[in-house]
Design a protein around this motif. Structure first.
Motif, PDB file in Angstrom:
ATOM      1  N   ALA A  36     -26.946 -37.830  37.861  1.00 20.95           N
ATOM      2  CA  ALA A  36     -26.657 -39.221  37.495  1.00 20.95           C
ATOM      3  C   ALA A  36     -26.839 -40.176  38.675  1.00 20.95           C
ATOM      4  CB  ALA A  36     -25.236 -39.331  36.947  1.00 20.95           C
ATOM      5  N   ASP A  37     -26.853 -39.647  39.908  1.00 21.94           N
ATOM      6  CA  ASP A  37     -27.033 -40.488  41.090  1.00 21.94           C
ATOM      7  C   ASP A  37     -28.492 -40.868  41.334  1.00 21.94           C
ATOM      8  OD1 ASP A  37     -24.304 -40.616  41.931  1.00 21.94           O
ATOM      9  OD2 ASP A  37     -24.488 -38.537  42.590  1.00 21.94           O
ATOM     10  N   ALA A  38     -29.407 -40.231  40.641  1.00 21.14           N
ATOM     11  CA  ALA A  38     -30.825 -40.553  40.808  1.00 21.14           C
ATOM     12  C   ALA A  38     -31.076 -41.992  40.379  1.00 21.14           C
ATOM     13  CB  ALA A  38     -31.677 -39.592  39.989  1.00 21.14           C
ATOM     14  N   GLY A  39     -31.970 -42.679  41.082  1.00 25.65           N
ATOM     15  CA  GLY A  39     -32.300 -44.043  40.703  1.00 25.65           C
ATOM     16  C   GLY A  39     -32.826 -44.846  41.868  1.00 25.65           C
ATOM     17  N   LEU A  40     -32.982 -46.143  41.645  1.00 26.65           N
ATOM     18  CA  LEU A  40     -33.464 -47.068  42.668  1.00 26.65           C
ATOM     19  C   LEU A  40     -32.283 -47.682  43.406  1.00 26.65           C
ATOM     20  CD1 LEU A  40     -36.273 -48.921  40.682  1.00 26.65           C
ATOM     21  CD2 LEU A  40     -36.558 -47.206  42.481  1.00 26.65           C
ATOM     22  N   TYR A  41     -32.311 -47.602  44.728  1.00 25.43           N
ATOM     23  CA  TYR A  41     -31.236 -48.142  45.561  1.00 25.43           C
ATOM     24  C   TYR A  41     -31.788 -49.214  46.484  1.00 25.43           C
ATOM     25  CZ  TYR A  41     -28.145 -44.432  44.013  1.00 25.43           C
ATOM     26  OH  TYR A  41     -27.369 -43.611  43.243  1.00 25.43           O
ATOM     27  N   SER A  42     -30.967 -50.225  46.739  1.00 22.31           N
ATOM     28  CA  SER A  42     -31.295 -51.273  47.702  1.00 22.31           C
ATOM     29  C   SER A  42     -29.989 -51.731  48.330  1.00 22.31           C
ATOM     30  CB  SER A  42     -32.002 -52.449  47.015  1.00 22.31           C
ATOM     31  OG  SER A  42     -31.170 -53.012  46.019  1.00 22.31           O
ATOM     32  N   VAL A  43     -30.107 -52.523  49.389  1.00 19.92           N
ATOM     33  CA  VAL A  43     -28.916 -53.062  50.039  1.00 19.92           C
ATOM     34  C   VAL A  43     -29.124 -54.555  50.267  1.00 19.92           C
ATOM     35  CG1 VAL A  43     -29.704 -52.476  52.388  1.00 19.92           C
ATOM     36  CG2 VAL A  43     -27.251 -52.781  51.933  1.00 19.92           C
ATOM     37  N   VAL A  44     -28.077 -55.313  50.007  1.00 23.45           N
ATOM     38  CA  VAL A  44     -28.067 -56.748  50.267  1.00 23.45           C
ATOM     39  C   VAL A  44     -27.298 -56.951  51.567  1.00 23.45           C
ATOM     40  CG1 VAL A  44     -27.336 -59.013  49.435  1.00 23.45           C
ATOM     41  CG2 VAL A  44     -28.111 -57.270  47.800  1.00 23.45           C
ATOM     42  N   VAL A  45     -27.963 -57.570  52.548  1.00 22.19           N
ATOM     43  CA  VAL A  45     -27.352 -57.820  53.848  1.00 22.19           C
ATOM     44  C   VAL A  45     -27.178 -59.322  54.002  1.00 22.19           C
ATOM     45  CG1 VAL A  45     -27.534 -57.483  56.339  1.00 22.19           C
ATOM     46  CG2 VAL A  45     -28.519 -55.782  54.778  1.00 22.19           C
ATOM     47  N   SER A  46     -25.972 -59.719  54.390  1.00 22.97           N
ATOM     48  CA  SER A  46     -25.661 -61.148  54.525  1.00 22.97           C
ATOM     49  C   SER A  46     -25.022 -61.428  55.875  1.00 22.97           C
ATOM     50  CB  SER A  46     -24.681 -61.587  53.433  1.00 22.97           C
ATOM     51  OG  SER A  46     -25.192 -61.307  52.151  1.00 22.97           O
ATOM     52  N   ASN A  47     -25.225 -62.655  56.346  1.00 21.09           N
ATOM     53  CA  ASN A  47     -24.467 -63.189  57.477  1.00 21.09           C
ATOM     54  C   ASN A  47     -24.285 -64.683  57.220  1.00 21.09           C
ATOM     55  OD1 ASN A  47     -26.873 -64.426  58.207  1.00 21.09           O
ATOM     56  ND2 ASN A  47     -27.126 -63.314  60.131  1.00 21.09           N
ATOM     57  N   ALA A  48     -23.780 -65.385  58.193  1.00 25.58           N
ATOM     58  CA  ALA A  48     -23.492 -66.812  57.994  1.00 25.58           C
ATOM     59  C   ALA A  48     -24.757 -67.632  57.724  1.00 25.58           C
ATOM     60  CB  ALA A  48     -22.772 -67.372  59.223  1.00 25.58           C
ATOM     61  N   LEU A  49     -25.912 -67.102  58.058  1.00 22.64           N
ATOM     62  CA  LEU A  49     -27.162 -67.853  57.911  1.00 22.64           C
ATOM     63  C   LEU A  49     -27.925 -67.554  56.634  1.00 22.64           C
ATOM     64  CD1 LEU A  49     -28.345 -67.534  61.607  1.00 22.64           C
ATOM     65  CD2 LEU A  49     -27.151 -69.451  60.528  1.00 22.64           C
ATOM     66  N   GLY A  50     -27.517 -66.500  55.909  1.00 25.56           N
ATOM     67  CA  GLY A  50     -28.232 -66.208  54.677  1.00 25.56           C
ATOM     68  C   GLY A  50     -28.099 -64.776  54.211  1.00 25.56           C
ATOM     69  N   THR A  51     -28.942 -64.432  53.233  1.00 29.39           N
ATOM     70  CA  THR A  51     -28.896 -63.129  52.585  1.00 29.39           C
ATOM     71  C   THR A  51     -30.313 -62.603  52.412  1.00 29.39           C
ATOM     72  OG1 THR A  51     -26.901 -63.732  51.370  1.00 29.39           O
ATOM     73  CG2 THR A  51     -28.177 -61.928  50.477  1.00 29.39           C
ATOM     74  N   VAL A  52     -30.473 -61.294  52.595  1.00 31.98           N
ATOM     75  CA  VAL A  52     -31.759 -60.655  52.354  1.00 31.98           C
ATOM     76  C   VAL A  52     -31.488 -59.335  51.632  1.00 31.98           C
ATOM     77  CG1 VAL A  52     -31.849 -59.465  54.595  1.00 31.98           C
ATOM     78  CG2 VAL A  52     -33.954 -59.965  53.369  1.00 31.98           C
ATOM     79  N   THR A  53     -32.401 -58.995  50.716  1.00 32.26           N
ATOM     80  CA  THR A  53     -32.276 -57.736  49.972  1.00 32.26           C
ATOM     81  C   THR A  53     -33.421 -56.809  50.396  1.00 32.26           C
ATOM     82  OG1 THR A  53     -31.314 -58.895  48.086  1.00 32.26           O
ATOM     83  CG2 THR A  53     -32.179 -56.683  47.678  1.00 32.26           C
ATOM     84  N   SER A  54     -33.078 -55.559  50.690  1.00 31.14           N
ATOM     85  CA  SER A  54     -34.093 -54.586  51.086  1.00 31.14           C
ATOM     86  C   SER A  54     -34.996 -54.258  49.910  1.00 31.14           C
ATOM     87  CB  SER A  54     -33.430 -53.295  51.572  1.00 31.14           C
ATOM     88  OG  SER A  54     -32.868 -52.588  50.469  1.00 31.14           O
ATOM     89  N   SER A  55     -36.106 -53.611  50.207  1.00 31.15           N
ATOM     90  CA  SER A  55     -36.938 -53.086  49.124  1.00 31.15           C
ATOM     91  C   SER A  55     -36.207 -51.885  48.513  1.00 31.15           C
ATOM     92  CB  SER A  55     -38.315 -52.692  49.646  1.00 31.15           C
ATOM     93  OG  SER A  55     -38.196 -51.757  50.691  1.00 31.15           O
ATOM     94  N   ASN A  56     -36.619 -51.500  47.327  1.00 33.02           N
ATOM     95  CA  ASN A  56     -35.988 -50.372  46.643  1.00 33.02           C
ATOM     96  C   ASN A  56     -36.414 -49.049  47.260  1.00 33.02           C
ATOM     97  OD1 ASN A  56     -34.514 -51.735  44.611  1.00 33.02           O
ATOM     98  ND2 ASN A  56     -36.386 -52.036  43.438  1.00 33.02           N
ATOM     99  N   ALA A  57     -35.485 -48.103  47.243  1.00 38.03           N
ATOM    100  CA  ALA A  57     -35.766 -46.723  47.635  1.00 38.03           C
ATOM    101  C   ALA A  57     -35.379 -45.839  46.460  1.00 38.03           C
ATOM    102  CB  ALA A  57     -34.971 -46.344  48.874  1.00 38.03           C
ATOM    103  N   MET A  58     -36.261 -44.926  46.104  1.00 36.65           N
ATOM    104  CA  MET A  58     -36.000 -44.026  44.972  1.00 36.65           C
ATOM    105  C   MET A  58     -35.266 -42.784  45.463  1.00 36.65           C
ATOM    106  SD  MET A  58     -36.097 -42.988  41.855  1.00 36.65           S
ATOM    107  CE  MET A  58     -37.203 -43.987  40.919  1.00 36.65           C
ATOM    108  N   LEU A  59     -34.144 -42.484  44.846  1.00 31.23           N
ATOM    109  CA  LEU A  59     -33.418 -41.244  45.116  1.00 31.23           C
ATOM    110  C   LEU A  59     -33.647 -40.315  43.941  1.00 31.23           C
ATOM    111  CD1 LEU A  59     -31.390 -39.482  46.698  1.00 31.23           C
ATOM    112  CD2 LEU A  59     -29.579 -40.607  45.385  1.00 31.23           C
ATOM    113  N   THR A  60     -34.179 -39.140  44.230  1.00 31.67           N
ATOM    114  CA  THR A  60     -34.376 -38.108  43.221  1.00 31.67           C
ATOM    115  C   THR A  60     -33.450 -36.960  43.544  1.00 31.67           C
ATOM    116  OG1 THR A  60     -36.697 -38.743  43.029  1.00 31.67           O
ATOM    117  CG2 THR A  60     -36.089 -36.581  42.154  1.00 31.67           C
ATOM    118  N   VAL A  61     -32.722 -36.467  42.573  1.00 33.24           N
ATOM    119  CA  VAL A  61     -31.793 -35.357  42.762  1.00 33.24           C
ATOM    120  C   VAL A  61     -32.310 -34.180  41.957  1.00 33.24           C
ATOM    121  CG1 VAL A  61     -29.411 -34.572  42.521  1.00 33.24           C
ATOM    122  CG2 VAL A  61     -29.883 -36.978  43.049  1.00 33.24           C
TER     123      VAL A  61
END
Length: 149
Positions: A36-61
Motif C-alpha cells: 500500500a506504500d507504493a506510489g508517487l512521492y514528493s516533498v513541499v519545502v517552504s521558508n519565509a521567501l516561498g515554497t517549492v515542490t520536488s519532482s515526483n519519485a516512484m516507490l515500488t514495493v
C-alpha cells in the motif's frame, strides 16, 4: 533534492499529491513497508521567501511471492557474515561454515545452491564485493583461497 536558501525550512511530504500526516521532516522514513506504500512521492519545502515542490519519485514495493521460501538445502552450521548479489542475480554468501563450498558459496537467483561455483576458500570470509566487471573481491582470514596458500 538538495535544499538551499534561507533557513529555517519546513517540509511536508506528499503521496500522490496529498499531504502525509506527520511527515514533516527533511527525510521520509518508512519503519515498515507494505504494498500500500507504493506510489508517487514528493516533498513541499517552504521558508519565509516561498515554497517549492520536488519532482515526483516512484516507490515500488516488491515482496517475494512466498515469504521465507529461501532454502538452499544446506545446514545452518556456522555463521553467515556477508552477502553480495552478482549482475546475473546469483548471491554470494561468505562466513564461517562449511556447507556452501568451504566458507564462500553461491546461490542461484532462485535460492538453490550453485554447485558449479567452487572458489576453494578455507577460512573465514568477512566481506564481499562485486566489481562492475564481475570480478569478486573477498576479504577475510584464509588458509586457502582459489587454491593459493
Amino acid at each position: 533534492m538538495i535544499v538551499g536558501g534561507t533557513e529555517p525550512f519546513s517540509f511536508q511530504w506528499q503521496k500522490s499529491g496529498s499531504a502525509i500526516v506527520g511527515a514533516t521532516n527533511a527525510t521520509l522514513v518508512f519503519n515498515t513497508l507494505s504494498t500500500a506504500d507504493a506510489g508517487l512521492y514528493s516533498v513541499v519545502v517552504s521558508n519565509a521567501l516561498g515554497t517549492v515542490t520536488s519532482s515526483n519519485a516512484m516507490l515500488t514495493v516488491v515482496f517475494p511471492s512466498t515469504p521465507d521460501s529461501l532454502n538452499p538445502g544446506v545446514s545452518a552450521y556456522g555463521s553467515v557474515d556477508c552477502m553480495a548479489v552478482q549482475a546475473d542475480g546469483k548471491i554470494l554468501v561468505g562466513g564461517w561454515y562449511t556447507p556452501l563450498g568451504g566458507h564462500l558459496g553461491r546461490l542461484n537467483a532462485d535460492g538453490t545452491l550453485d554447485t558449479s561455483f567452487n572458489p576453494g576458500a578455507s577460512g573465514s570470509v568477512i566481506s564481499l564485493a562485486v566489481q562492475a566487471d564481475g570480478k569478486i573481491l573477498v576479504g577475510g582470514l584464509f588458509e586457502v583461497l582459489d587454491g593459493q596458500l
